[in-house]
Design an enzyme around this catalytic site. Sequence first.
Site, mmCIF file in Angstrom:
data_model
loop_
_atom_site.group_PDB
_atom_site.id
_atom_site.type_symbol
_atom_site.label_atom_id
_atom_site.label_comp_id
_atom_site.label_asym_id
_atom_site.label_seq_id
_atom_site.Cartn_x
_atom_site.Cartn_y
_atom_site.Cartn_z
ATOM 1 N N ASP A 123 -30.404 -22.163 -48.252
ATOM 2 C CA ASP A 123 -29.954 -21.368 -47.116
ATOM 3 C C ASP A 123 -29.101 -22.224 -46.197
ATOM 4 O O ASP A 123 -29.602 -23.132 -45.538
ATOM 5 C CB ASP A 123 -31.167 -20.824 -46.360
ATOM 6 C CG ASP A 123 -30.776 -19.861 -45.243
ATOM 7 O OD1 ASP A 123 -29.582 -19.530 -45.142
ATOM 8 O OD2 ASP A 123 -31.668 -19.449 -44.488
ATOM 9 N N ASP A 180 -21.909 -18.296 -45.158
ATOM 10 C CA ASP A 180 -23.358 -18.198 -45.325
ATOM 11 C C ASP A 180 -23.721 -17.900 -46.774
ATOM 12 O O ASP A 180 -23.179 -16.968 -47.370
ATOM 13 C CB ASP A 180 -23.912 -17.109 -44.401
ATOM 14 C CG ASP A 180 -25.420 -17.029 -44.446
ATOM 15 O OD1 ASP A 180 -26.072 -18.086 -44.361
ATOM 16 O OD2 ASP A 180 -25.952 -15.914 -44.571
#
Length: 503
Positions: A184, A383
Amino acid sequence: MAANLPKLFFFFFFFFSVFTFALFVSTALSRDLPDSNPTNTVLLDVSASLELAYGVLSFNPKTPKPLIDQDQASSPPPLPLNLSSPFSLTLQSRDSLLNPSHRDYKSLVLSRLARDSDRVNSLNARLALALSNLRRSDLRPLQTEIRPEDLSTPVVSGVSQGSGEYFIRIGVGTPAREYFMVIDTGSDVNWLQCEPCSDCYQQSDPIFQPESSSSYSALACDSAQCGALEMSGCRGGRCLYQVSYGDGSYTVGELGTETLSFGNSGSVTGVALGCGHDNEGLFVASAGLIGLGGGPLSLTTQTKATSFSYCLVNRDERGASSTLEFNSATPGDSVTAPMLRSGKTASFYYVQLIGLSVGGRPISASPNLFELDQSGNGGIIVDSGTAITRLRTQVYESLRDEFKRLTPNLPAASAVALFDTCYDLSSLSSVQVPTVSFLASGGKSWDLPAKNFLIPVDSAGTYCFAFAPTTSSLSIIGNVQQQGTRVSYDLANSLVGFSPNKC
């Protein structure tokens, strides 16, 4: 004067006729001349992408080959990793690890989009909290008490939501045991589920037992790592952590240090990570999360990485994998743009882009809609956990409208979930469509493959334009747009690079 009126009328009529004829000839000729600014196009292979859609539902994941020897008796501990040298890990998509549980491809897509909405809500909630000027002392962990009877509770399945889309295989502890962990780029705290469990979701590997590892050590409340947490507590002199992800999901437990092993590359000792005893609603199938954000507790910061990069494979490509690499050079053909950092949200990697183009022409959108301002509003982040790129509403509408203007012959279909622009391509095996590109300064552009912006949403041939509007000031480049591109984060030189076809 009256005698001159016929003459004036004649001259007026003559010049009007000449002007009209010239305009007619000019218009007629312009239709036959080639366009001085032709639309740039790219091929969408409809048949190939539908074949992947058919196949993903029948895919049966296989047990991964161990990266390290799991035999405790014969396996020496991994050698220490040279942190200045390049090393890499295998990277896989979430759907390559889970048995298919959807009745058809459309239900799979809708479940992905539901998880994606949770992810975006999570990022926006974190940003809103950061911009609210709340003091760190105002934040407290949940007041949950782990009772003795809770420790014998069976492990239960969590909600099939969250932001876990791409996993790595990593060794934890001494002796090292391998676990699937979500990567992440939008968060920092590394954590994994630990026994004893008060409440744990179902994962594909056995749950980590810290007492079985000789290298696990709990961190004290006054440790620097504990002080770096956004939310921390103290119990019995040990540091407690809580990470909330904005959609009601969270992990709560003890912060400790542990040895992480990276296959044959070696191991790193003393990495701070959470040992989660109460974990709700996150990352089904994975054991936990590896944070690659820019904060002090991320793996990239703790290992002093000068760079990292990844290439995200198509989630419908059965069994496909790529690599997550550290300290490797940015590919020479990368389209690079400045990496920006916000004092409000250290985790996020902002990229300085100046716009988008369709068919080779920039869309009509003010450059300030892409800018990160001094207060922490605006900007574009890259992201790994968000699937669909979110653009501010004005930017999205300009992009969508230009794409629709240049595709008048594509048969329209009904909207699907968050997609308002869809097409029925069931009668086509392939089609040329206008290019879509992100623009950086200096005339550079990152051109997306057609399969990264027109994606199937069912197995019948319905394709949708894979962007979505957001009312938030934050724009997000999602992983569908990143697929097949090596995305490089040059931390030493503050650059983000995009290099197509480097998986």
